[in-house]
Design a protein around this motif. Structure first.
Motif, mmCIF file in Angstrom:
data_model
loop_
_atom_site.group_PDB
_atom_site.id
_atom_site.type_symbol
_atom_site.label_atom_id
_atom_site.label_comp_id
_atom_site.label_asym_id
_atom_site.label_seq_id
_atom_site.Cartn_x
_atom_site.Cartn_y
_atom_site.Cartn_z
ATOM 1 N N ASP A 1 54.431 -0.328 75.868
ATOM 2 C CA ASP A 1 55.166 -0.395 74.610
ATOM 3 C C ASP A 1 55.981 0.893 74.539
ATOM 4 N N TRP B 1 59.363 -3.522 70.219
ATOM 5 C CA TRP B 1 59.523 -4.935 70.575
ATOM 6 C C TRP B 1 58.198 -5.603 70.920
ATOM 7 N N GLY C 1 55.015 -4.329 69.165
ATOM 8 C CA GLY C 1 54.060 -4.121 68.088
ATOM 9 C C GLY C 1 52.819 -3.408 68.573
ATOM 10 N N LEU D 1 52.316 -7.172 65.572
ATOM 11 C CA LEU D 1 53.599 -7.803 65.881
ATOM 12 C C LEU D 1 54.353 -8.125 64.595
ATOM 13 N N GLY E 1 56.608 -4.976 64.700
ATOM 14 C CA GLY E 1 57.412 -5.595 65.748
ATOM 15 C C GLY E 1 58.782 -5.995 65.241
ATOM 16 N N PRO F 1 60.877 -9.478 69.222
ATOM 17 C CA PRO F 1 59.940 -9.280 70.330
ATOM 18 C C PRO F 1 60.471 -9.765 71.667
#
Length: 748
Positions: free
Chosen positions: A516, A586, A588, A619, A623, A626
């Protein structure tokens, strides 16, 4: 990849109109057709055979960009990037009043229009009536890049004029100019790059189809034409070229004209922008004329020069279009003997076939080339990321092991630059780059993404892929000669990269970039630590197999590797608890990636559920737009939890917005338009091969690590012609009498 959010856009729904059905022998799930309704939203696909490509375009005859495997431009101060080869697929036609390729694309001019990608045959067919300037011609175009003869491609233009008179037909090779402006991306910071892009009158914002969002930085490289010529009498064209400071290449075309064509003139055109054979001929109303352009391509270390290329093109012309096409189709049909077959969901079945088609179109066999992140396109500059090892490789391994092998061979071939890079960063063994040049293996990560030198999980991903190949094939000789050296030196890297925490009697890994990627320079990323532990475990096992002695420290690190965990919530942490988990990204969270088939971190069912639930929560709250890799992982995670209904819903989520019409070209996110991302196709395939099936490649064999799952509305899922340790299987999952999914293997 260093991925950045590119803003918000509306969802694009999957469309697959069947306006021009293929032959009765072709299963509709292998057919994608565009209509005139797609003129304003046409997202280019491409035809390829793993060695070279051409993009598609609505008329079927336009000048299109094409690329060749690991054929790179090395301009000063720039990153290595794919050099666009001279455009080979173009044919143009003038019935009087205007050229076909220059005429406005409108449904009243291109009537009865349909363009069909037959994925089973690997062909693109376009048909319409060209009605313009008070004349009309029925047009059919067929193009393929041979899956049988790696150096060859062909395009056939069939015209049926609805008038008597003279027409013009041209057969150009398009000599692309250098992309401008070029930026010193090898030296620019992110802010400098954005400022330079804006100053050039461009932007990195989302753009309408078909303009790529990031064309300003993922531009094509340059092929310099060193010499070119042609023979109007022999109807041949040829050239020698060289990529900017790179390899040499050659290209040739041989033209076939209708035997009954009345030729008024045939001239060779040589200019700075194109090399062409130009024909003027008389035609009769209602008569069909077939014009065929046979093309041969070579490059340094793969074929010869223009003399060799023109000889191949002439031989192809002598062989004829129909025979070449039949051999090409036979080669594709052989590939489709290994397949994923779904009963009960036509949309998912078609998506699976399009994803497999793109994987097969961009893979080779018997080579040591990886697959670029965006296949044979300039996306992500054609570099090899962890996508190649962790996403594409497992998707091909059981279905097409011969096409998975080049990916692991690439890492064996490029150990030396990885050793040199390890010395640069003060560690031992090999340190493979985040973005590797597909020809040399040298690090070409853009300077603006410099921080990803800390995204070192790539080293573990490579070792895991090497071991998976061995486990799936049982090839002891390969392991000893190729796999073990790669695995050993990666283990040396990890043993020099970890830090021992004496107070807690554990090993930690500091200063890493999480998958991430907004979380840069963090301690103890769980995915990285878990992957490093698995790589070291593999090294110990591989040493035993080849009769080597593993380093004692490897086992100690494995036993004491720290994986951050929240005891109160009974779930893993993304990274060390000292780092706030509060950024909009993108993903989370990356917790669901601990369930990724390659890694498959052991955990209790409750921890697995808690990780999954936390991922869904993050998310939603952290997020944005995604990446589709996340959608894939949620499908796999739901399957591991035994939730067939949820898995099916996440699989369907992969059909919405990511697949651009009309040919199911997958983009990285719904909102962006950044081009084709091959890893997402591979991930979608893994949803079935490892997700719903519960199968894992491990020391025990092809193991049912989890109970299989099946969406309740599906009748069955079959993995056809799976290869494992010299045997082949059909593996079928369907619903038992009690409603639960059951898996049955049938040896072939």
């Amino acid at each position: 990849m260093k991925r950045r959010s590119l803003g918000l856009a509306g969802l694009l729904l999957l469309t697959a109109a069947f306006a021009a059905p293929a032959s009765s022998q072709t299963d509709p799930s292998f057919v994608l057709t565009g209509t005139a309704a797609n003129f304003d939203s046409y997202f280019p696909s491409y035809l390829a055979n793993g060695y070279f490509s051409t993009m598609t375009s609505p008329r079927g005859t336009e000048p299109n960009m094409g690329y060749m495997v690991a054929f790179m431009d090395y301009a000063k101060d720039d990153i290595a990037r794919p050099a666009a080869i001279p455009g080979w697929s173009e044919i143009d036609y003038n019935q009087g009043g205007g050229w076909l390729n220059s005429t406005r694309l409108a449904k009243e001019i291109f009537t009865d229009y349909a363009q069909t990608l037959d994925m089973h045959d690997g062909t693109l067919s376009t048909r319409y009536r060209f009605a313009y300037a008070n004349k009309s011609t029925d047009v059919k175009v067929s193009t393929f890049v041979s899956q049988d003869a790696q150096h060859l491609a062909a395009t056939r233009l069939s015209i049926t004029p609805q008038f008597d008179g003279s027409v013009q037909i041209t057969f150009p090779i398009r000599l692309w100019s250098e992309y401008q402006p070029r930026f010193p991306i090898a030296k620019m910071t992110g802010d400098e790059m954005i400022a330079a892009v804006i100053a050039s009158g461009q932007s990195l914002d989302n753009k309408p189809v078909p303009t790529p969002d990031r064309a300003a930085v993922w531009y094509r490289g340059m092929t310099h034409v060193l010499s070119s010529d042609g023979d109007a009498k022999d109807l041949t064209l040829w050239l020698d070229g060289r990529a900017e400071q790179g390899l040499s290449m050659a290209e040739a075309a041989a033209i076939s004209l209708p035997k009954d064509l009345v030729i008024e003139s045939a001239k060779l055109e040589k200019g700075p922008d194109r090399l062409s054979l130009n024909i003027t001929a008389k035609v009769q109303k209602g008569h069909t004329y077939d014009f065929t352009k046979y093309v041969a391509l070579t490059r340094q270390n793969w074929g010869g020069d223009a003399k060799d290329a023109v000889a191949m093109a002439r031989t192809a012309r002598q062989t004829g279009f129909d025979k070449l096409l039949a051999a090409h189709q036979t080669a594709w049909h052989a590939l489709w003997k290994s397949d994923i077959v779904i009963e009960g969901d036509a949309k998912v079945q078609q998506a699976v076939h399009s994803d497999l088609y793109y994987l097969l179109s961009n893979s080779t066999s018997g080579t040591a080339w990886p697959m670029g992140a965006c296949a044979l396109t300039p996306g992500y500059a054609g570099h090899a990321f962890w996508d190649s090892d962790s996403w594409v490789f497992p998707a091909l391994l059981l279905l097409h092991p011969e096409r998975a092998k080049p990916i692991v061979m690439f890492r064996a071939r490029t150990m030396q630059p990885a050793r040199e890079r390890a010395k640069q960063y003060g560690v031992k063994g090999t340190m493979y780059p985040w973005e590797a040049d597909p020809e040399t293996g040298v690090d070409y990560t853009p300077h603006f993404a410099y921080g990803v030198f800390r995204e070192i999980h790539v080293n573990a991903d490579i070792a895991i892929a090497q071991w998976q190949y061995y486990l799936a094939t049982g090839d002891d000789a390969w392991l000893k000669q190729y796999g073990w050296p790669v695995i050993r030196e990666i283990a040396e890297f990890w043993s020099s990269r970890v830090t021992y925490d004496k107070a807690h009697d554990r090993y930690e890994i500091h200063h890493v970039t999480s998958p991430d990627e907004a979380y840069d320079d963090v301690p103890n990323d769980s995915f990285t630590n878990a992957a490093a532990r698995k790589a070291l475990t593999i090294a110990i096992e591989a040493a035993k197999k080849v009769g080597a002695t593993p380093e004692p420290q490897w086992a100690d690190i494995v036993a004491k590797m720290y994986i951050p965990f929240d005891e109160k919530e009974q779930r893993h942490l993304d990274f060390d608890a000292s780092v706030p988990h509060d950024k909009i990204t993108w993903m989370g969270s990356s917790l669901v990636w601990l369930m990724y088939p390659n890694l498959d971190l052991p955990m209790s069912p409750q921890v697995r559920r808690n990780n999954f639930d936390f991922q869904l929560h993050e998310l939603k709250v952290h997020g944005d737009d995604p990446n589709e890799m996340m959608m894939v992982m949620l499908a796999v995670g739901a399957a591991q939890l035994g939730d067939g209904k949820s898995a099916g819903e996440w699989i369907h989520r992969n059909l919405i917005g990511f697949l651009k019409p009309p040919f199911n070209v997958r983009t990285e996110t719904v909102a962006n338009n950044a081009g084709y991302i091959l890893a997402t196709s591979a991930g979608f395939v893994q949803s079935f091969v490892y997700g719903l099936s519960g199968l894992r490649v491990d020391d025990k064999g092809l193991t049912e690590a989890y109970a299989p799952t099946l969406p309740p509305e599906w009748k069955s899922l079959t993995l056809k012609n799976i290869h494992f340790r010299g045997k082949r299987y059909d593996i079928r999952i369907d619903h038992a009498a009690d409603g639960k999914a059951k898996l049955v293997r049938k040896e072939l």
